[in-house]
Scaffold this motif. Structure first.
Motif, PDB file in Angstrom:
ATOM      1  N   SER A 224      43.948 -15.782 -15.501  1.00 44.20           N
ATOM      2  CA  SER A 224      45.224 -15.276 -15.018  1.00 44.20           C
ATOM      3  C   SER A 224      45.549 -15.775 -13.615  1.00 44.20           C
ATOM      4  O   SER A 224      44.670 -16.219 -12.861  1.00 44.20           O
ATOM      5  N   GLY A 225      46.821 -15.611 -13.278  1.00 46.85           N
ATOM      6  CA  GLY A 225      47.284 -15.905 -11.931  1.00 46.85           C
ATOM      7  C   GLY A 225      46.822 -14.903 -10.904  1.00 46.85           C
ATOM      8  O   GLY A 225      47.015 -15.122  -9.695  1.00 46.85           O
ATOM      9  N   ASP A 226      46.213 -13.796 -11.333  1.00 46.88           N
ATOM     10  CA  ASP A 226      45.664 -12.831 -10.380  1.00 46.88           C
ATOM     11  C   ASP A 226      44.281 -13.250  -9.879  1.00 46.88           C
ATOM     12  O   ASP A 226      43.565 -12.449  -9.277  1.00 46.88           O
ATOM     13  N   GLN A 227      43.887 -14.518 -10.133  1.00 49.73           N
ATOM     14  CA  GLN A 227      42.657 -15.138  -9.641  1.00 49.73           C
ATOM     15  C   GLN A 227      41.402 -14.614 -10.337  1.00 49.73           C
ATOM     16  O   GLN A 227      40.295 -14.766  -9.826  1.00 49.73           O
ATOM     17  N   THR A 228      41.554 -14.004 -11.504  1.00 53.33           N
ATOM     18  CA  THR A 228      40.417 -13.474 -12.240  1.00 53.33           C
ATOM     19  C   THR A 228      40.440 -13.969 -13.685  1.00 53.33           C
ATOM     20  O   THR A 228      41.464 -14.450 -14.188  1.00 53.33           O
ATOM     21  N   ALA A 229      39.300 -13.816 -14.345  1.00 50.82           N
ATOM     22  CA  ALA A 229      39.189 -14.011 -15.796  1.00 50.82           C
ATOM     23  C   ALA A 229      38.627 -12.735 -16.389  1.00 50.82           C
ATOM     24  O   ALA A 229      37.707 -12.135 -15.812  1.00 50.82           O
ATOM     25  N   HIS A 230      39.193 -12.286 -17.502  1.00 49.46           N
ATOM     26  CA  HIS A 230      38.772 -11.039 -18.136  1.00 49.46           C
ATOM     27  C   HIS A 230      38.219 -11.310 -19.527  1.00 49.46           C
ATOM     28  O   HIS A 230      38.704 -12.202 -20.240  1.00 49.46           O
ATOM     29  N   VAL A 231      37.222 -10.518 -19.900  1.00 52.09           N
ATOM     30  CA  VAL A 231      36.760 -10.448 -21.283  1.00 52.09           C
ATOM     31  C   VAL A 231      37.116  -9.065 -21.802  1.00 52.09           C
ATOM     32  O   VAL A 231      36.766  -8.055 -21.188  1.00 52.09           O
ATOM     33  N   TRP A 232      37.839  -8.995 -22.899  1.00 51.53           N
ATOM     34  CA  TRP A 232      38.236  -7.707 -23.463  1.00 51.53           C
ATOM     35  C   TRP A 232      37.997  -7.714 -24.967  1.00 51.53           C
ATOM     36  O   TRP A 232      37.952  -8.753 -25.600  1.00 51.53           O
ATOM     37  N   THR A 282      39.657 -18.208  -5.356  1.00 51.65           N
ATOM     38  CA  THR A 282      40.662 -17.917  -4.332  1.00 51.65           C
ATOM     39  C   THR A 282      42.027 -18.468  -4.717  1.00 51.65           C
ATOM     40  O   THR A 282      42.933 -18.495  -3.877  1.00 51.65           O
ATOM     41  N   GLY A 283      42.160 -18.912  -5.928  1.00 52.42           N
ATOM     42  CA  GLY A 283      43.428 -19.421  -6.423  1.00 52.42           C
ATOM     43  C   GLY A 283      43.635 -19.012  -7.864  1.00 52.42           C
ATOM     44  O   GLY A 283      42.776 -18.391  -8.507  1.00 52.42           O
ATOM     45  N   VAL A 284      44.784 -19.377  -8.404  1.00 53.62           N
ATOM     46  CA  VAL A 284      45.136 -19.068  -9.789  1.00 53.62           C
ATOM     47  C   VAL A 284      44.093 -19.636 -10.738  1.00 53.62           C
ATOM     48  O   VAL A 284      43.635 -20.778 -10.583  1.00 53.62           O
ATOM     49  N   VAL A 285      43.688 -18.835 -11.720  1.00 54.65           N
ATOM     50  CA  VAL A 285      42.808 -19.315 -12.789  1.00 54.65           C
ATOM     51  C   VAL A 285      43.697 -19.846 -13.913  1.00 54.65           C
ATOM     52  O   VAL A 285      44.379 -19.081 -14.597  1.00 54.65           O
ATOM     53  N   MET A 286      43.701 -21.166 -14.072  1.00 56.46           N
ATOM     54  CA  MET A 286      44.597 -21.787 -15.041  1.00 56.46           C
ATOM     55  C   MET A 286      44.026 -21.797 -16.457  1.00 56.46           C
ATOM     56  O   MET A 286      44.777 -21.787 -17.426  1.00 56.46           O
ATOM     57  N   ALA A 287      42.696 -21.818 -16.579  1.00 53.77           N
ATOM     58  CA  ALA A 287      42.104 -21.901 -17.917  1.00 53.77           C
ATOM     59  C   ALA A 287      40.683 -21.352 -17.882  1.00 53.77           C
ATOM     60  O   ALA A 287      40.026 -21.350 -16.833  1.00 53.77           O
ATOM     61  N   ALA A 288      40.221 -20.894 -19.034  1.00 51.69           N
ATOM     62  CA  ALA A 288      38.847 -20.399 -19.188  1.00 51.69           C
ATOM     63  C   ALA A 288      38.423 -20.626 -20.628  1.00 51.69           C
ATOM     64  O   ALA A 288      39.253 -20.568 -21.546  1.00 51.69           O
ATOM     65  N   ILE A 298      33.320 -20.735 -18.663  1.00 52.67           N
ATOM     66  CA  ILE A 298      33.724 -21.673 -17.622  1.00 52.67           C
ATOM     67  C   ILE A 298      35.176 -21.392 -17.263  1.00 52.67           C
ATOM     68  O   ILE A 298      35.998 -21.127 -18.140  1.00 52.67           O
ATOM     69  N   THR A 299      35.501 -21.404 -15.975  1.00 51.26           N
ATOM     70  CA  THR A 299      36.865 -21.173 -15.522  1.00 51.26           C
ATOM     71  C   THR A 299      37.313 -22.328 -14.641  1.00 51.26           C
ATOM     72  O   THR A 299      36.492 -22.961 -13.960  1.00 51.26           O
ATOM     73  N   ALA A 300      38.605 -22.606 -14.628  1.00 50.91           N
ATOM     74  CA  ALA A 300      39.193 -23.662 -13.804  1.00 50.91           C
ATOM     75  C   ALA A 300      40.322 -23.060 -12.983  1.00 50.91           C
ATOM     76  O   ALA A 300      41.165 -22.336 -13.511  1.00 50.91           O
ATOM     77  N   SER A 301      40.345 -23.386 -11.693  1.00 53.65           N
ATOM     78  CA  SER A 301      41.260 -22.697 -10.784  1.00 53.65           C
ATOM     79  C   SER A 301      42.028 -23.669  -9.904  1.00 53.65           C
ATOM     80  O   SER A 301      41.639 -24.830  -9.715  1.00 53.65           O
TER      81      SER A 301
END
Length: 493
Positions: A224-232, A282-288, A298-301
């Motif tokens: 997400s653009g909130d600089q995080t990645a979630h698992v739900w 510290t930036g937008v997470v564009m993909a995970a 893996i996350t990309a920001s």
């Protein structure tokens, strides 16, 4: 990006000069007075404008409205003409490219045959061989005009998001569901067959930029653009269309005006609390994406780094730096511990985690932003870019690309099927299909009645063995997900 304003053939906006008469007829004055009667009745007590001037203003506004109507009609007609011309040019260029390619092969082989024939004079067998080659090349030209058998048809639309959709993903085999990530801060899980939204995740506070299903469990990973990645957790009950999570209560969203617009007859189940959250960027997470097995992600920001996390402990295992600009995408190999990251620095990197100390390779095959790079099951990598090209690479020798696909528009998040069909979504609202050799197979139909009306941001292939009505999905900034039925008959490469 697709433009909403159509320009004239000279490349400049079309303008018209409005001649406003100083005197109006009595009939026109009576009509305008009747049309503005209710307005004057409401405004007479408050307005300081004399009635004569007010009537004059209404007349001018009506003339402006007529001019806008005329311009709008001309724009619609020009759009239709441009689309028809583009389709015609695509068909002609496709046939022309194939013909020139085959004729080049024909000329090369012919010249080689003739030179060989001259070097061996008086050889009757050589003449026979040359004749056979010429016949083979001629048949190749004829057969090249017989395009591969590709059938594309639109089956279903999935509506419900309130903003542009960034990503679409298909669940593992046996789960007839897809997931979408949108700029409206939500991610949704949809039933492929019914088109219903079975679950909506509302745990992010920013745009949801990517979504991936766990390879073996009912878990979903979003960036997400909130600089995080979630698992739900996304366990859906098909009959009642409810979701269930062991760590949170489930509530039904009340209907709003937009749901009534798109025909939603009841609230959709929603989740708000993730099973686990990955922070540190510290930036937008564009993909995970999940690594094989689903134990790590893996996350990309936009902070120019990629991060490797452990799902169970939620700890950061490695921070991968090296890109000079923001990352745009990341993808993992389906069976091996390999990861590719794409960046705006016009490169993509291959990270190898098969050894305790990871290695990295940099590839500079594009001239502009690399929008995505994905693995195929044949151990190839396919990369797309804003430079209007898509390249196919071999993992065993990635010094140069195996094939290059050129287009007239930037390529967004592409997908490769299990049979080796590359689907490329474009900024110009088109989706084109190619094989891994770079040969064009088809273009998804797009008219005023079907297809996307804005940029197509992502595509995903479904499971062909599941016998579902849709085996291909596309999403875009028209807030729609489209389900397609695509059947191809390809020769073994």
């Amino acid at each position: 990006m697709p433009q909403d304003v159509v320009q004239n053939h000279a490349g400049k906006p079309k303008s018209k000069r409005i001649n406003i008469p100083r005197v109006q007829s009595s009939a026109e004055s009576e009509i305008h007075n009747l049309q503005s009667h209710s307005f004057r009745t409401d405004m007479d007590g408050d307005s300081m404008i004399p009635p004569l001037f007010r009537a004059r203003l209404h007349e001018l506004f009506l003339q402006i409205e007529k001019e806008f109507e005329t311009l709008y009609t001309e724009n619609v007609n020009l759009q239709e003409k441009i689309e028809n011309l583009n389709e015609k040019l695509e068909r002609e260029s496709f046939i022309g490219d194939k013909q020139s390619y085959d004729l080049t092969d024909f000329d090369n082989s012919s010249s080689k045959s003739l030179s060989k024939q001259k070097s061996v004079t008086g050889s009757g067998s050589q003449k026979i061989k040359t004749a056979h080659k010429l016949k083979a090349q001629t048949s190749k030209i004829v057969s090249s005009f017989k395009g591969p058998t590709v059938s594309c048809s639109l089956v279903r639309e999935y509506s419900g998001h309130k903003d542009g959709i960034w990503d679409v993903a298909v669940a593992r085999a046996g789960q007839p569901i897809i997931g979408t990530a949108a700029a409206d801060h939500t991610a949704c899980v949809w039933s492929i067959e019914t088109g219903r939204c079975l679950l909506q995740y509302q745990g992010h506070s920013g745009s949801v930029n990517s979504i991936r299903f766990h390879p073996s469990r009912d878990l979903v990973l979003t960036g997400s653009g909130d600089q995080t990645a979630h698992v739900w957790q996304a366990v859906v009950t098909w009959d009642q269309a409810k979701g269930h999570s062991s760590e949170e209560d489930i509530d039904l969203c009340e209907k709003d005006e937009y749901e009534e617009e798109v025909g939603t007859s009841e609230g959709m189940p929603s989740l708000r609390t993730p099973v686990c959250e990955f922070t540190g960027h510290t930036g937008v997470v564009m993909a995970a994406d999940w690594l094989p097995g689903g134990d790590q992600v893996i996350t990309a920001s936009w902070d120019r780094t990629a991060s490797l996390y452990d799902v169970e402990t939620r700890e950061l295992l490695q921070s991968l730096s090296g890109h000079d600009q923001e990352l745009t995408h990341t993808s993992s190999h389906p069976t091996q511990r390999l990861v590719v990251t794409s960046s705006r620095d016009s490169t993509f990197r291959l990270w190898d985690f098969r050894e305790p100390i990871h290695s990295v390779s940099v590839f500079q095959g594009h001239t502009e932003t690399v929008t995505c790079a994905v693995f195929t099951r044949e151990d190839k990598v396919v990369s797309g870019s804003d430079d209007r090209s898509v390249k196919v690479w071999d993992l065993r020798n990635m010094r140069s690309s195996l094939a290059t696909i050129r287009s007239d528009s930037a390529a967004n998040r592409l997908a490769v099927s299990n049979t080796g069909v590359v689907a490329i979504p474009h900024d110009n609202r088109q989706v084109r299909l190619f094989d891994l050799g770079g040969q064009r197979l088809a273009r998804l139909p797009r008219t005023s009645r079907q297809g996307h009306r804005r940029m197509v941001s992502c595509v995903a292939w479904g499971d062909d063995s599941a016998n579902l009505s849709c085996n291909f999905f596309s999403c875009g900034f028209d807030r729609l997900i489209l389900g397609w039925s695509i059947s191809t008959c390809l020769k073994d490469s």
